[in-house]
Design a protein around this motif. Structure first.
Motif, PDB file in Angstrom:
ATOM      1  N   PHE A   3      57.956 -19.608  -5.261  1.00 60.95           N
ATOM      2  CA  PHE A   3      57.423 -20.885  -4.787  1.00 60.95           C
ATOM      3  C   PHE A   3      57.069 -20.846  -3.302  1.00 60.95           C
ATOM      4  CE2 PHE A   3      57.993 -25.438  -3.566  1.00 60.95           C
ATOM      5  CZ  PHE A   3      56.964 -25.954  -4.332  1.00 60.95           C
ATOM      6  N   ALA A   4      57.841 -20.094  -2.525  1.00 61.30           N
ATOM      7  CA  ALA A   4      57.578 -20.017  -1.077  1.00 61.30           C
ATOM      8  C   ALA A   4      56.179 -19.466  -0.799  1.00 61.30           C
ATOM      9  CB  ALA A   4      58.625 -19.142  -0.404  1.00 61.30           C
ATOM     10  N   ALA A   5      55.727 -18.558  -1.660  1.00 57.49           N
ATOM     11  CA  ALA A   5      54.439 -17.903  -1.426  1.00 57.49           C
ATOM     12  C   ALA A   5      53.259 -18.702  -1.985  1.00 57.49           C
ATOM     13  CB  ALA A   5      54.435 -16.517  -2.072  1.00 57.49           C
ATOM     14  N   ARG A   6      53.540 -19.627  -2.878  1.00 51.15           N
ATOM     15  CA  ARG A   6      52.469 -20.361  -3.560  1.00 51.15           C
ATOM     16  C   ARG A   6      51.826 -21.371  -2.596  1.00 51.15           C
ATOM     17  NH1 ARG A   6      53.410 -21.155  -8.838  1.00 51.15           N
ATOM     18  NH2 ARG A   6      54.934 -19.496  -8.829  1.00 51.15           N
ATOM     19  N   PRO A   7      50.508 -21.276  -2.357  1.00 48.38           N
ATOM     20  CA  PRO A   7      49.914 -22.176  -1.358  1.00 48.38           C
ATOM     21  C   PRO A   7      49.756 -23.622  -1.838  1.00 48.38           C
ATOM     22  CG  PRO A   7      48.257 -20.687  -2.235  1.00 48.38           C
ATOM     23  CD  PRO A   7      49.561 -20.248  -2.817  1.00 48.38           C
ATOM     24  N   TYR A   8      49.686 -23.820  -3.155  1.00 47.20           N
ATOM     25  CA  TYR A   8      49.467 -25.188  -3.638  1.00 47.20           C
ATOM     26  C   TYR A   8      50.563 -25.652  -4.583  1.00 47.20           C
ATOM     27  CZ  TYR A   8      44.822 -24.362  -1.767  1.00 47.20           C
ATOM     28  OH  TYR A   8      43.785 -24.064  -0.935  1.00 47.20           O
ATOM     29  N   ILE A   9      50.799 -26.958  -4.559  1.00 46.14           N
ATOM     30  CA  ILE A   9      51.706 -27.600  -5.511  1.00 46.14           C
ATOM     31  C   ILE A   9      50.841 -28.313  -6.542  1.00 46.14           C
ATOM     32  CG2 ILE A   9      53.471 -29.396  -5.800  1.00 46.14           C
ATOM     33  CD1 ILE A   9      54.055 -28.971  -2.761  1.00 46.14           C
ATOM     34  N   ALA A  10      51.212 -28.168  -7.807  1.00 42.70           N
ATOM     35  CA  ALA A  10      50.491 -28.844  -8.885  1.00 42.70           C
ATOM     36  C   ALA A  10      48.990 -28.571  -8.806  1.00 42.70           C
ATOM     37  CB  ALA A  10      50.766 -30.352  -8.846  1.00 42.70           C
ATOM     38  N   GLY A  11      48.636 -27.402  -8.291  1.00 41.65           N
ATOM     39  CA  GLY A  11      47.236 -26.985  -8.239  1.00 41.65           C
ATOM     40  C   GLY A  11      46.384 -27.712  -7.225  1.00 41.65           C
ATOM     41  N   SER A  12      46.964 -28.679  -6.496  1.00 48.16           N
ATOM     42  CA  SER A  12      46.102 -29.541  -5.681  1.00 48.16           C
ATOM     43  C   SER A  12      46.588 -29.838  -4.268  1.00 48.16           C
ATOM     44  CB  SER A  12      45.910 -30.887  -6.379  1.00 48.16           C
ATOM     45  OG  SER A  12      45.343 -30.695  -7.650  1.00 48.16           O
ATOM     46  N   PHE A  13      47.911 -29.776  -4.025  1.00 38.03           N
ATOM     47  CA  PHE A  13      48.420 -30.195  -2.716  1.00 38.03           C
ATOM     48  C   PHE A  13      48.946 -28.985  -1.957  1.00 38.03           C
ATOM     49  CE2 PHE A  13      49.522 -33.413  -5.990  1.00 38.03           C
ATOM     50  CZ  PHE A  13      48.515 -34.317  -5.695  1.00 38.03           C
ATOM     51  N   VAL A  14      48.716 -28.983  -0.637  1.00 34.40           N
ATOM     52  CA  VAL A  14      49.204 -27.861   0.164  1.00 34.40           C
ATOM     53  C   VAL A  14      50.727 -27.828   0.097  1.00 34.40           C
ATOM     54  CG1 VAL A  14      49.279 -26.831   2.463  1.00 34.40           C
ATOM     55  CG2 VAL A  14      47.206 -27.988   1.679  1.00 34.40           C
ATOM     56  N   ASN A  15      51.267 -26.663  -0.133  1.00 38.07           N
ATOM     57  CA  ASN A  15      52.716 -26.515  -0.321  1.00 38.07           C
ATOM     58  C   ASN A  15      53.446 -26.514   1.023  1.00 38.07           C
ATOM     59  OD1 ASN A  15      55.290 -25.914  -1.105  1.00 38.07           O
ATOM     60  ND2 ASN A  15      54.790 -23.961  -2.096  1.00 38.07           N
ATOM     61  N   THR A  16      53.713 -27.722   1.545  1.00 35.35           N
ATOM     62  CA  THR A  16      54.519 -27.903   2.753  1.00 35.35           C
ATOM     63  C   THR A  16      55.755 -28.694   2.350  1.00 35.35           C
ATOM     64  OG1 THR A  16      53.461 -30.003   3.292  1.00 35.35           O
ATOM     65  CG2 THR A  16      52.459 -28.008   4.211  1.00 35.35           C
ATOM     66  N   PRO A  17      56.807 -28.708   3.191  1.00 35.12           N
ATOM     67  CA  PRO A  17      58.028 -29.427   2.794  1.00 35.12           C
ATOM     68  C   PRO A  17      57.756 -30.882   2.439  1.00 35.12           C
ATOM     69  CG  PRO A  17      58.444 -28.087   4.732  1.00 35.12           C
ATOM     70  CD  PRO A  17      56.978 -27.993   4.457  1.00 35.12           C
ATOM     71  N   THR A  18      57.005 -31.592   3.270  1.00 38.03           N
ATOM     72  CA  THR A  18      56.776 -33.013   3.006  1.00 38.03           C
ATOM     73  C   THR A  18      56.061 -33.225   1.675  1.00 38.03           C
ATOM     74  OG1 THR A  18      56.753 -33.540   5.347  1.00 38.03           O
ATOM     75  CG2 THR A  18      55.665 -35.105   3.879  1.00 38.03           C
ATOM     76  N   ASN A  19      54.998 -32.441   1.424  1.00 35.27           N
ATOM     77  CA  ASN A  19      54.287 -32.585   0.154  1.00 35.27           C
ATOM     78  C   ASN A  19      55.170 -32.225  -1.037  1.00 35.27           C
ATOM     79  OD1 ASN A  19      51.977 -33.465   1.374  1.00 35.27           O
ATOM     80  ND2 ASN A  19      50.874 -31.509   1.221  1.00 35.27           N
ATOM     81  N   ALA A  20      55.954 -31.171  -0.886  1.00 36.16           N
ATOM     82  CA  ALA A  20      56.811 -30.739  -1.994  1.00 36.16           C
ATOM     83  C   ALA A  20      57.853 -31.817  -2.299  1.00 36.16           C
ATOM     84  CB  ALA A  20      57.484 -29.411  -1.654  1.00 36.16           C
ATOM     85  N   VAL A  21      58.435 -32.399  -1.241  1.00 33.26           N
ATOM     86  CA  VAL A  21      59.439 -33.441  -1.428  1.00 33.26           C
ATOM     87  C   VAL A  21      58.823 -34.672  -2.097  1.00 33.26           C
ATOM     88  CG1 VAL A  21      60.799 -35.144  -0.127  1.00 33.26           C
ATOM     89  CG2 VAL A  21      61.064 -32.691   0.327  1.00 33.26           C
ATOM     90  N   LYS A  22      57.644 -35.063  -1.608  1.00 32.05           N
ATOM     91  CA  LYS A  22      56.959 -36.219  -2.213  1.00 32.05           C
ATOM     92  C   LYS A  22      56.724 -35.971  -3.696  1.00 32.05           C
ATOM     93  CE  LYS A  22      54.110 -38.063   1.567  1.00 32.05           C
ATOM     94  NZ  LYS A  22      52.713 -37.997   2.075  1.00 32.05           N
ATOM     95  N   TRP A  23      56.286 -34.760  -4.015  1.00 27.29           N
ATOM     96  CA  TRP A  23      55.987 -34.411  -5.404  1.00 27.29           C
ATOM     97  C   TRP A  23      57.247 -34.466  -6.269  1.00 27.29           C
ATOM     98  CZ3 TRP A  23      52.209 -34.031  -8.781  1.00 27.29           C
ATOM     99  CH2 TRP A  23      52.429 -33.326  -9.970  1.00 27.29           C
ATOM    100  N   VAL A  24      58.326 -33.881  -5.774  1.00 28.32           N
ATOM    101  CA  VAL A  24      59.572 -33.851  -6.548  1.00 28.32           C
ATOM    102  C   VAL A  24      60.092 -35.279  -6.773  1.00 28.32           C
ATOM    103  CG1 VAL A  24      62.009 -33.181  -6.427  1.00 28.32           C
ATOM    104  CG2 VAL A  24      60.237 -31.514  -5.895  1.00 28.32           C
TER     105      VAL A  24
END
Lengths: 343, 125
Positions: free
Chosen positions: A277-298
Motif C-alpha cells: 500500500f505504501a507504494a501504491r500512488p492511488y486509493i480506490a483508483g482515483s485519489f492520491v495516496n496521502t495520509p489525509t486521503n487514506a484516512v478520509k477513505w477508510v
C-alpha cells in the motif's frame, strides 16, 4: 542467401587467418628459440612449456570459435528483433542493469537547481502533454498508438520519481536512452525546458487523474492552475504520532482482513491486496495516496465513491490514522519518502 | 497455423462441454471466454504490466494499479463490480466509461481481445 553464407564464411576465414598469424608469432619463434641455449625461456622445463602452449592454443581455439559463432549468429539473422515480442529474461536483465548503472554514473555530476514553482510547473506540464504523454500517457490518459507499440514499454511516469532522482531524470530527458526508444531532447530543448519537465514529472505523483484533467483544463483556458496536488504536510505530521502497532490490531478488529490481503494477516479476497500500500500512488483508483486521503477513505468510503463495495463502518479518525500508519509500514517506502523528505 | 487453430478450437469446445456438464473437475472459467494464450500476449502488447504486477507477463511489475495475481479468486473488481467475465471484459474495453476519472486508461482494446485477456486473468488462481 548465398551472399549471406559467403559473408559468414569470409568472416570465419578472416578470424582463422588472424588466429593463425597470432599462433605463428607466439609458438613458432619459441620453437626456433629452443635451439638457442641463451634464450631466457629455454630454462622453462619441457612439461611446463607444453602446458603453457596447450593452454594458449585452447584459448585461441575458443576465441576463434566464439568469433565464428558470433558472426554466424549475426549474419544468419536468427535473432528476432520483433518489438511485438518481449525481450527474453536474460536480455531484459542486462538492459535494465545497464540502464540503471549507466544513468546513475553519468548523471552524478549534474547540479540540480531549485525546482517546482508554479510557472515552471505550468511550462513543464505543457511540454509534457505535447512531448511525453504520446508515449508515456498520464494519470487516466492512455499513450497513443506509437507509444503502446514501443519495446520496452515506455513506463508510466506517476511513479517515476520513486525510481529516478531529479539529476537522473534530467540526464535521461537530455541524453535519451539507446535501445529503448527514449529520444534525446538535449540540443533542441533548452536547459530550462528540460528542468521544467523534470519538475513536472516529479509532481505527477501528487496529481490524481482528476487533478491532471483540471490542470489541463485551466491551462487551456489560459489560467494558472489552482492546485498542483497536495503535499499533505498536515497528514504526514499527524501520521508521526499515530501508532502502527495499534493499527495492526485495529485492522483485525474492524474486519479489514475479511476483504483485504494485508501483510501478516489473513488474506481476504474481496478487495485489492494491500501488502504494498505504501507504494501504491492511488486509493480506490482515483485519489492520491496521502495520509489525509487514506484516512478520509477508510472513515467513509461511501461518501467518496457511492456504491463501492467497501462499507462505511464508523471508523474514528484516530483509529484510521493508526491503521494507515500500519499499512504504510510495509512495502517499498520510496514513494512516501518523496513526501516526507521534501527539499 | 490451421493445425494450431484447430487444436485451439477443439480445446475450446472441450472446455465448454466440460463446463456444461458441470463435471466435478475444476476448469478454469477463462477457457470458455477466450484464448488465454493469446490473452497473455495481448496483456504484454497493451502494456498492462506498466501498472499491474501480472504473473508470467514480461515486464509486468507496475505498482500504479492493484496486483493481479490470484485474480480468479477475487470476488470484486474495480471497487464496485462483481468479478464476472462480462464485467471484466466491459472494464478492460472502456474503464473510463464505467468509472470516469479513474487511473486506468481506455486503450482501445476490442471486446474479442478483452475476452482473451480475461481468459488469461481467470487462469490466475
Amino acid at each position: 542467401m548465398a551472399a549471406r553464407v559467403s559473408n559468414v564464411l569470409k568472416g570465419i576465414a578472416l578470424a582463422g587467418m588472424v588466429s593463425y598469424a597470432v599462433v605463428r608469432e607466439m609458438v613458432l619463434p619459441q620453437r626456433g628459440a629452443d635451439a638457442l641455449p641463451a634464450a631466457p625461456h629455454a630454462a622453462m622445463p619441457g612439461r611446463l612449456r607444453l602446458i603453457v602452449k596447450t593452454a594458449a592454443l585452447t584459448a585461441l581455439a575458443g576465441i576463434v570459435l566464439a568469433i565464428g559463432g558470433g558472426l554466424l549468429f549475426i549474419f544468419s539473422g536468427v535473432y528476432e528483433l520483433a518489438a511485438a515480442k518481449p525481450h527474453s529474461a536474460p536480455v531484459e536483465w542486462v538492459l535494465q542493469a545497464l540502464k540503471t548503472r549507466s544513468v546513475r554514473l553519468h548523471s552524478a555530476p549534474i547540479q540540480v537547481p531549485k525546482l517546482g514553482d508554479g510557472a515552471q510547473l505550468k511550462g513543464g506540464f505543457m511540454l509534457y502533454r505535447k512531448n511525453c504523454q504520446p508515449c508515456h500517457g498520464a494519470p487516466g490518459v492512455p499513450a497513443e498508438q506509437m507509444g503502446l507499440g514501443i519495446n520496452p514499454k515506455p513506463p508510466e511516469l506517476v511513479t517515476a520519481s520513486t525510481k529516478w532522482s531529479e539529476a537522473e531524470m534530467y540526464w535521461i530527458i537530455s541524453e535519451g536512452l539507446k535501445m529503448s526508444g527514449m529520444p534525446a531532447f538535449s540540443p533542441r530543448f533548452s536547459d530550462g525546458d528540460r528542468w521544467a519537465l523534470v519538475a513536472f514529472v516529479r509532481r505527477l505523483n501528487r496529481l490524481s487523474p482528476a487533478g491532471y484533467q483540471s490542470v489541463a483544463a485551466e491551462v487551456d483556458r489560459g489560467l494558472e492552475p489552482a492546485s498542483w496536488g497536495s503535499d499533505d504536510e498536515e497528514g504526514f505530521a499527524r501520521l508521526k504520532s499515530a501508532n502502527p502497532d495499534a493499527g495492526r490490531r485495529l485492522v483485525g478488529q474492524y474486519g479489514c482482513t475479511a476483504c483485504h490481503a494485508i501483510a501478516g494477516a489473513d488474506s481476504g479476497r474481496a478487495g485489492p491486496p494491500l501488502m504494498d500500500f505504501a507504494a501504491r500512488p492511488y486509493i480506490a483508483g482515483s485519489f492520491v495516496n496521502t495520509p489525509t486521503n487514506a484516512v478520509k477513505w477508510v472513515m467513509d468510503p461511501q461518501k467518496y465513491k457511492p456504491g463501492t463495495m467497501m462499507p462505511s463502518i464508523g471508523v474514528t479518525a484516530s483509529d484510521a490514522f493508526d491503521m494507515i500508519a500500519f499499512l504504510y509500514r510495509s512495502g517499498d517506502q520510496r514513494r512516501l519518502n518523496l513526501f516526507r523528505e521534501r527539499r | 497455423m490451421p493445425v494450431v487453430s484447430f487444436e485451439l478450437s477443439v480445446a475450446f469446445a472441450l472446455s465448454i462441454t466440460l463446463a456444461g456438464c458441470g463435471s466435478g473437475r475444476a476448469q478454469s472459467p477463462g477457457a470458455a471466454i477466450g484464448n488465454a494464450k493469446n490473452g497473455q500476449r495481448l496483456l504484454y502488447a497493451y502494456g498492462c504490466g506498466n501498472c499491474h504486477v501480472i504473473p508470467n507477463i514480461a515486464e509486468a511489475r507496475g505498482t500504479l494499479g492493484p496486483p493481479l495475481a490470484g485474480f480468479a479468486s477475487r470476488y470484486y473488481m474495480a471497487g464496485s463490480l462483481a468479478n464476472t467475465p462480462d464485467n471484466l471484459v466491459n472494464w478492460i474495453v472502456d474503464p473510463q466509461k464505467i468509472e470516469p476519472g479513474n487511473a486506468m486508461p481506455s486503450l482501445g482494446v476490442t471486446r474479442r481481445q478483452a475476452a482473451d485477456m480475461a481468459a488469461y486473468l481467470y487462469s490466475l488462481r
